[in-house]
Enzyme design. Sequence first.
Site, PDB file in Angstrom:
ATOM      1  N   HIS A   1       7.749 119.986 -50.546  1.00 35.11           N
ATOM      2  CA  HIS A   1       6.546 120.520 -50.071  1.00 35.11           C
ATOM      3  C   HIS A   1       6.113 121.735 -50.957  1.00 35.11           C
ATOM      4  CE1 HIS A   1       8.295 118.139 -46.444  1.00 35.11           C
ATOM      5  NE2 HIS A   1       9.410 118.911 -46.740  1.00 35.11           N
TER       6      HIS A   1
ATOM      7  N   SER B   1      -9.818 127.342 -73.784  1.00 38.22           N
ATOM      8  CA  SER B   1     -11.018 127.727 -73.027  1.00 38.22           C
ATOM      9  C   SER B   1     -12.391 128.222 -73.774  1.00 38.22           C
ATOM     10  CB  SER B   1     -10.924 128.682 -71.719  1.00 38.22           C
ATOM     11  OG  SER B   1     -11.978 128.981 -71.282  1.00 38.22           O
TER      12      SER B   1
END
Length: 478
Positions: free
Chosen positions: A153, A283
């Site tokens: 999870h 970026s």
Amino acid sequence: MADHSIWSSPLSARYASRPMQELFSDDKKFRTWRRLWIALAEAEQELGLDITDVQIAQLREHAEDINYDVAKAREAKVRHDVMSHVYAYGQQCPDARGIIHLGATSCYVGDNTDLIVMHEALALLQKKIVAILAQLREFALKYKDMPTLAFTHFQPAQPTTVGKRAALWAQDLLMDYEEIQYLLDNKKLLGQKGTTGTQASFMELFDGDEAKASQIDALIASKMGYDSVFPVSGQTYTRKYDTRVLHALSGIAQSAHKFSNDIRLLQHMKEIEEPFEKNQIGSSAMAYKRNPMRSERMAALANFVMSDAMNPAMTASTQWFERTLDDSANRRMAVAEGFLATDGILDLYLNITDGLKVYPKVIEADLLRELPFMATENIMMDAVKAGGDRQELHEAIREHSMEAARQVKEFGRPNDLVDRIAGDPRFGLTREQILEYMEPSRFVGRAPEQTEAFFREFVDPILDANKEALNMTAEISV
């Protein structure tokens, strides 16, 4: 020079390799058509039709030098691609002009070629899977003993090892390899079935000789390197077969997407990174960033392939009786693009696994931050052996764990669970004794042995049988 004024597919411009693009090229298609026409003529000759050696020799002589200009001009006039190429071939082979495509339908060259191309494309993908398995094997065995925090999870869980996690990635690809192997082991051609699959035209050609009409399928298949054909068909082979093939591609996409997700999460945690070139820009705005662009692209292409698998399913389910032509345009795009995109996915997978960067200190720090919580079960058991009350100690550990977690989450402080337990006289343990429980290798179970056994028993035999694929590399475009 490229024409920048019109749209071009990124599958050919950016993602798919040249060998895969060549498989789905017009040149491959039309050369295969001519091979099939030669096989048909040879088979008909062997079964007694009046076809001469001279005619077949002419067909063979011009099997490769396709006169595209003639075919293009003819198609503009008659609006039929197959008959245009029959005409063009006949122009080069005047003696054989009357027997080219004898008794055949367009699907004889179209469908058989589609099957041949798909099978060759599957074989190419399979070789790339082998190369990736080899790289995952090297990575997994190198790091089979390195403990790392595992997650369920996406919450910290019992540790595994870096190598064992790579074995999970490899197992998914192994399943894809096996699925492709099944398809290749059971590959079939359409053969020569006629307009509705009854071979009525061949019964006419062979004067009602059913044995010869039946035998022509096996002869053509053998000449094209196949052992079998679809036993029954309409005008086309069942379009359900395309669904089976694209589901195999979808399986590869699923495996790759899972891998790309894990790499992106690990890169966020700074534990493992995909390759990042010296002059690569992460970026346009944030110069410091090292974005996982390869893994992100892999996930994007995987989404496309998984959704593309719906196309042949819809085509197969909506065919009418012996065939309708609404399968043509969809198949022309869906099958080729599915293979080209999957090829791009595997090239990215190959590129990433060739340069994964591991940061052991970060992995260790992340693990040690959570390990005190995982050590509490062993700590409790030893304290009970020393005379402690199990229920009382369980409650004490729960309280200490909750408070230690609160200190980490609310105040950003270090995990002080070890000190809390050491300071609780109910446990009767020193800090040094507790730290002995926290040796990471004690918590990984059989992960190293599982990793070794998996590659030894399941992957190594495949690598040994496909040595020619082991040195494959992949160059990727921006």
